[in-house]
Design a protein around this motif. Structure first.
Motif, mmCIF file in Angstrom:
data_model
loop_
_atom_site.group_PDB
_atom_site.id
_atom_site.type_symbol
_atom_site.label_atom_id
_atom_site.label_comp_id
_atom_site.label_asym_id
_atom_site.label_seq_id
_atom_site.Cartn_x
_atom_site.Cartn_y
_atom_site.Cartn_z
ATOM 1 N N GLY A 190 -108.723 28.921 11.879
ATOM 2 C CA GLY A 190 -108.063 27.626 11.770
ATOM 3 C C GLY A 190 -108.120 26.874 13.081
ATOM 4 N N THR A 191 -106.975 26.445 13.546
ATOM 5 C CA THR A 191 -106.901 25.744 14.837
ATOM 6 C C THR A 191 -106.133 26.601 15.845
ATOM 7 N N ASP A 192 -106.426 27.887 15.850
ATOM 8 C CA ASP A 192 -105.768 28.818 16.764
ATOM 9 C C ASP A 192 -106.327 28.621 18.173
ATOM 10 N N SER A 193 -105.731 27.706 18.913
ATOM 11 C CA SER A 193 -106.210 27.387 20.256
ATOM 12 C C SER A 193 -105.555 28.244 21.332
ATOM 13 N N GLU A 194 -104.656 29.148 20.952
ATOM 14 C CA GLU A 194 -103.970 29.983 21.932
ATOM 15 C C GLU A 194 -104.669 31.326 22.133
ATOM 16 N N ARG A 195 -105.578 31.670 21.242
ATOM 17 C CA ARG A 195 -106.321 32.922 21.349
ATOM 18 C C ARG A 195 -107.439 32.768 22.383
ATOM 19 N N ASP A 196 -107.819 33.856 23.039
ATOM 20 C CA ASP A 196 -108.987 33.855 23.918
ATOM 21 C C ASP A 196 -110.221 34.226 23.100
ATOM 22 N N GLU A 215 -114.572 21.797 18.940
ATOM 23 C CA GLU A 215 -114.236 20.899 17.831
ATOM 24 C C GLU A 215 -112.936 21.308 17.152
ATOM 25 N N LEU A 216 -112.639 22.609 17.169
ATOM 26 C CA LEU A 216 -111.410 23.116 16.556
ATOM 27 C C LEU A 216 -110.218 23.043 17.493
ATOM 28 N N GLY A 217 -110.421 22.498 18.686
ATOM 29 C CA GLY A 217 -109.317 22.280 19.609
ATOM 30 C C GLY A 217 -109.096 23.361 20.636
ATOM 31 N N VAL A 218 -110.053 24.287 20.766
ATOM 32 C CA VAL A 218 -109.924 25.349 21.764
ATOM 33 C C VAL A 218 -110.392 24.815 23.118
ATOM 34 N N ILE A 223 -112.357 29.980 26.413
ATOM 35 C CA ILE A 223 -113.664 30.402 25.919
ATOM 36 C C ILE A 223 -114.440 31.058 27.052
ATOM 37 N N TYR A 224 -114.918 32.277 26.818
ATOM 38 C CA TYR A 224 -115.610 33.043 27.846
ATOM 39 C C TYR A 224 -117.002 33.437 27.360
ATOM 40 N N SER A 225 -118.003 33.254 28.233
ATOM 41 C CA SER A 225 -119.373 33.687 27.957
ATOM 42 C C SER A 225 -120.023 34.012 29.298
ATOM 43 N N GLU A 226 -121.278 34.475 29.248
ATOM 44 C CA GLU A 226 -121.972 34.761 30.504
ATOM 45 C C GLU A 226 -122.149 33.493 31.337
ATOM 46 N N GLY A 227 -122.342 32.355 30.677
ATOM 47 C CA GLY A 227 -122.373 31.084 31.379
ATOM 48 C C GLY A 227 -123.739 30.477 31.613
ATOM 49 N N TRP A 228 -124.822 31.227 31.352
ATOM 50 C CA TRP A 228 -126.162 30.704 31.615
ATOM 51 C C TRP A 228 -126.819 30.139 30.356
ATOM 52 N N GLU A 229 -126.181 30.276 29.227
ATOM 53 C CA GLU A 229 -126.825 29.931 27.961
ATOM 54 C C GLU A 229 -127.043 28.422 27.790
ATOM 55 N N ASP A 230 -126.115 27.620 28.294
ATOM 56 C CA ASP A 230 -126.238 26.169 28.124
ATOM 57 C C ASP A 230 -127.523 25.619 28.743
ATOM 58 N N SER A 231 -127.843 26.097 29.953
ATOM 59 C CA SER A 231 -129.036 25.589 30.625
ATOM 60 C C SER A 231 -130.310 26.037 29.920
ATOM 61 N N VAL A 232 -130.289 27.237 29.316
ATOM 62 C CA VAL A 232 -131.445 27.717 28.572
ATOM 63 C C VAL A 232 -131.713 26.843 27.363
ATOM 64 N N VAL A 233 -130.658 26.546 26.604
ATOM 65 C CA VAL A 233 -130.798 25.715 25.406
ATOM 66 C C VAL A 233 -131.192 24.297 25.786
ATOM 67 N N ALA A 234 -130.625 23.773 26.865
ATOM 68 C CA ALA A 234 -130.957 22.414 27.304
ATOM 69 C C ALA A 234 -132.409 22.297 27.720
#
Length: 236
Positions: A190-196, A215-218, A223-234
């Motif tokens: 749903g719109t559970d924005s308090e969860r990690d 988009e769901l308000g988180v 939000i945690y990730s390795e962090g390099w994925e955005d530049s790869v996709v771009a």
């Protein structure tokens, strides 16, 4: 610091995935669950360095790795040829994807071998966490789901854990969720924005999942990730 590790066990988990137990005698691995080591070797004149994430918790002389073989993958093909008694060179354990706060409710969102850092973090959370955890694993077909039995056993033994599998190309017998992980977030959370939310997989999946969570308000800080994925996709 690099070290020589001995393969003490290896076995097939899916048609293209093998699990490995590596040991460095008289040494204790200390790291944050979710961090990765590297396998290092030479292929001709080329030095190959590839990251792989231990699925076990720290505190022993062993690392458990889960490695998918790719037809054009130098490192995965190299590792899939290894058998007990063989040795491999491993690098230091490092990385940014680690459990931020075990007191919060969390969601681990993974596709394919992106599950590997989640396995160690999940084990840490089940040992230290005080909230609810939901792990979602996306794969193509049922036979390619890695660690399925382990995840089902963990869910059966821990009431605070839910596990959901999502298949993008299931056979007719599959009765679970169909599609991609990011397509099921609204229905599951749903719109559970308090969860990690922790996200790991191929770069397009990571980017699309992070966008959908936004988009769901988180917020970004949840939000945690390795962090390099955005530049790869771009750069595609």
């Amino acid at each position: 610091m690099t070290q020589k590790a001995t393969v003490v066990d290896t076995y097939q988990t899916t048609p293209r995935v093998r699990a490995f137990r590596l040991r460095v005698p008289d040494y204790t691995f200390e790291y944050e669950p979710g961090q990765h080591t590297t396998i290092r070797f030479k292929s001709g004149d080329k030095k190959v360095v590839r990251p792989y994430t231990p699925t076990n918790l720290p505190g022993s002389d062993e690392l458990a790795l889960t490695i998918k073989r790719y037809d054009d993958g130098l490192a995965s093909s190299y590792m899939h040829q290894k058998r007990p008694g063989d040795t491999v060179q491993i690098g230091p354990i490092e990385g940014a994807l680690t459990l931020a706060d075990p007191t919060r409710d969390v969601a681990f969102l993974a596709s394919g071998t992106g599950l590997t850092p989640m396995m160690a973090m999940l084990r840490q959370y089940l040992r230290e966490g005080s909230g609810h955890v939901h792990l979602i694993l996306g794969e193509k077909r049922e036979e390619t789901l890695i660690h399925r039995e382990t995840l089902n056993e963990l869910a059966a033994n821990h009431p605070s854990l839910d596990v959901t599998f999502v298949l993008s190309d299931p056979n007719w017998e599959w009765t679970g969720r169909i599609g991609y992980v990011q397509e099921h977030l609204e229905e599951l959370f749903g719109t559970d924005s308090e969860r990690d939310y922790y996200v790991c997989g191929v770069p397009p999946m990571v980017v699309q999942t992070k966008d959908r969570l936004a988009e769901l308000g988180v917020s970004d800080e949840r939000i945690y990730s390795e962090g390099w994925e955005d530049s790869v996709v771009a750069g595609e």
